[in-house]
Write a protein that holds these residues in place. Structure first.
Motif, mmCIF file in Angstrom:
data_model
loop_
_atom_site.group_PDB
_atom_site.id
_atom_site.type_symbol
_atom_site.label_atom_id
_atom_site.label_comp_id
_atom_site.label_asym_id
_atom_site.label_seq_id
_atom_site.Cartn_x
_atom_site.Cartn_y
_atom_site.Cartn_z
ATOM 1 N N GLU A 6 30.132 16.152 12.968
ATOM 2 C CA GLU A 6 30.410 17.221 13.932
ATOM 3 C C GLU A 6 30.512 16.660 15.347
ATOM 4 O OE1 GLU A 6 27.212 19.155 11.086
ATOM 5 O OE2 GLU A 6 27.474 17.219 12.105
ATOM 6 N N SER A 7 31.237 17.382 16.187
ATOM 7 C CA SER A 7 31.312 17.054 17.609
ATOM 8 C C SER A 7 31.619 18.328 18.384
ATOM 9 C CB SER A 7 32.386 15.993 17.874
ATOM 10 O OG SER A 7 33.654 16.463 17.479
ATOM 11 N N GLY A 8 31.389 18.267 19.698
ATOM 12 C CA GLY A 8 31.779 19.381 20.556
ATOM 13 C C GLY A 8 30.650 20.246 21.062
ATOM 14 N N GLY A 9 29.426 19.978 20.643
ATOM 15 C CA GLY A 9 28.317 20.778 21.139
ATOM 16 C C GLY A 9 28.002 20.451 22.581
ATOM 17 N N GLY A 10 27.072 21.211 23.168
ATOM 18 C CA GLY A 10 26.689 20.954 24.545
ATOM 19 C C GLY A 10 25.993 22.135 25.165
ATOM 20 N N LEU A 11 25.875 22.072 26.494
ATOM 21 C CA LEU A 11 25.230 23.119 27.283
ATOM 22 C C LEU A 11 26.297 23.924 28.002
ATOM 23 C CD1 LEU A 11 22.724 24.422 28.614
ATOM 24 C CD2 LEU A 11 22.838 22.602 30.337
ATOM 25 N N VAL A 12 26.209 25.249 27.905
ATOM 26 C CA VAL A 12 27.196 26.122 28.537
ATOM 27 C C VAL A 12 26.477 27.373 29.035
ATOM 28 C CG1 VAL A 12 27.786 27.290 26.369
ATOM 29 C CG2 VAL A 12 29.473 27.193 28.229
ATOM 30 N N GLN A 13 27.004 27.968 30.083
ATOM 31 C CA GLN A 13 26.441 29.210 30.596
ATOM 32 C C GLN A 13 26.883 30.391 29.739
ATOM 33 O OE1 GLN A 13 27.558 29.430 34.777
ATOM 34 N NE2 GLN A 13 25.606 28.532 35.370
ATOM 35 N N ALA A 14 26.086 31.433 29.756
ATOM 36 C CA ALA A 14 26.443 32.654 29.036
ATOM 37 C C ALA A 14 27.823 33.132 29.483
ATOM 38 C CB ALA A 14 25.402 33.731 29.285
ATOM 39 N N GLY A 15 28.618 33.544 28.505
ATOM 40 C CA GLY A 15 29.984 33.956 28.778
ATOM 41 C C GLY A 15 31.006 32.846 28.639
ATOM 42 N N GLY A 16 30.529 31.619 28.522
ATOM 43 C CA GLY A 16 31.416 30.477 28.418
ATOM 44 C C GLY A 16 31.890 30.235 27.006
ATOM 45 N N SER A 17 32.610 29.116 26.833
ATOM 46 C CA SER A 17 33.215 28.777 25.542
ATOM 47 C C SER A 17 32.928 27.333 25.179
ATOM 48 C CB SER A 17 34.735 28.982 25.600
ATOM 49 O OG SER A 17 35.067 30.325 25.862
ATOM 50 N N LEU A 18 32.900 27.075 23.883
ATOM 51 C CA LEU A 18 32.822 25.728 23.335
ATOM 52 C C LEU A 18 33.669 25.685 22.071
ATOM 53 C CD1 LEU A 18 29.019 24.760 23.526
ATOM 54 C CD2 LEU A 18 30.883 23.692 24.799
ATOM 55 N N ARG A 19 34.155 24.496 21.749
ATOM 56 C CA ARG A 19 34.899 24.296 20.507
ATOM 57 C C ARG A 19 34.241 23.170 19.727
ATOM 58 N NH1 ARG A 19 40.633 21.609 19.087
ATOM 59 N NH2 ARG A 19 41.337 23.029 17.424
ATOM 60 N N LEU A 20 33.778 23.493 18.542
ATOM 61 C CA LEU A 20 33.181 22.508 17.655
ATOM 62 C C LEU A 20 34.229 21.982 16.679
ATOM 63 C CD1 LEU A 20 29.806 24.251 16.733
ATOM 64 C CD2 LEU A 20 30.351 22.862 18.736
ATOM 65 N N SER A 21 34.091 20.711 16.339
ATOM 66 C CA SER A 21 34.954 20.093 15.338
ATOM 67 C C SER A 21 34.089 19.420 14.287
ATOM 68 C CB SER A 21 35.874 19.050 15.968
ATOM 69 O OG SER A 21 36.704 19.618 16.939
#
Length: 121
Positions: A6-21
């Motif tokens: 897996e990749s693509g995790g992290g820290l983001v603020q509420a309302g934001g977006s992330l894409r995991l692969s």
């Protein structure tokens, strides 16, 4: 031996977006269902989304309308687009795939090691 990374995790603020692969590798005949599960501290591992080889999808009620699962069969990769993230989405996200190692054999569930997603309020 088959493997999921897996990749693509992290820290983001509420309302934001992330894409995991999640990329599958190794020697196998086919991959049937691929998907994502998540586990928050002190809680059980829960289903997030699944997608089969025909691209039919299934989502947990808590992520419907916010998360989208997709797969690229040519790359043996599954993705999870996460939008409108909430603090309660914070968890380790694990990829899962049902590999058919040989044509006549049943599928075997394999898990990735996980990637941390943290959503701050």
């Amino acid at each position: 031996q088959v493997q999921l990374v897996e990749s693509g995790g992290g820290l983001v603020q509420a309302g934001g977006s992330l894409r995991l692969s999640c990329a599958a590798s190794g020697s196998f005949f086919s991959i049937n269902v691929m998907g994502w599960y998540r586990q928050a501290p002190g809680k059980q591992r829960d289903l997030v989304a699944l997608i089969n080889s025909g691209s039919s999808t299934n989502y947990a009620d808590s992520v419907k309308g916010r998360f989208t699962i997709s797969r690229d069969n040519a790359k043996n990769t599954v993705y999870l687009q996460m939008n409108s993230l909430k603090p309660e989405d914070t968890a380790v996200y694990h990829c899962a795939a049902d590999f058919q190692l040989r044509q006549q054999l049943p599928s075997l569930r394999t898990w990735g090691r996980g990637t941390q997603v943290t959503v701050s309020s």
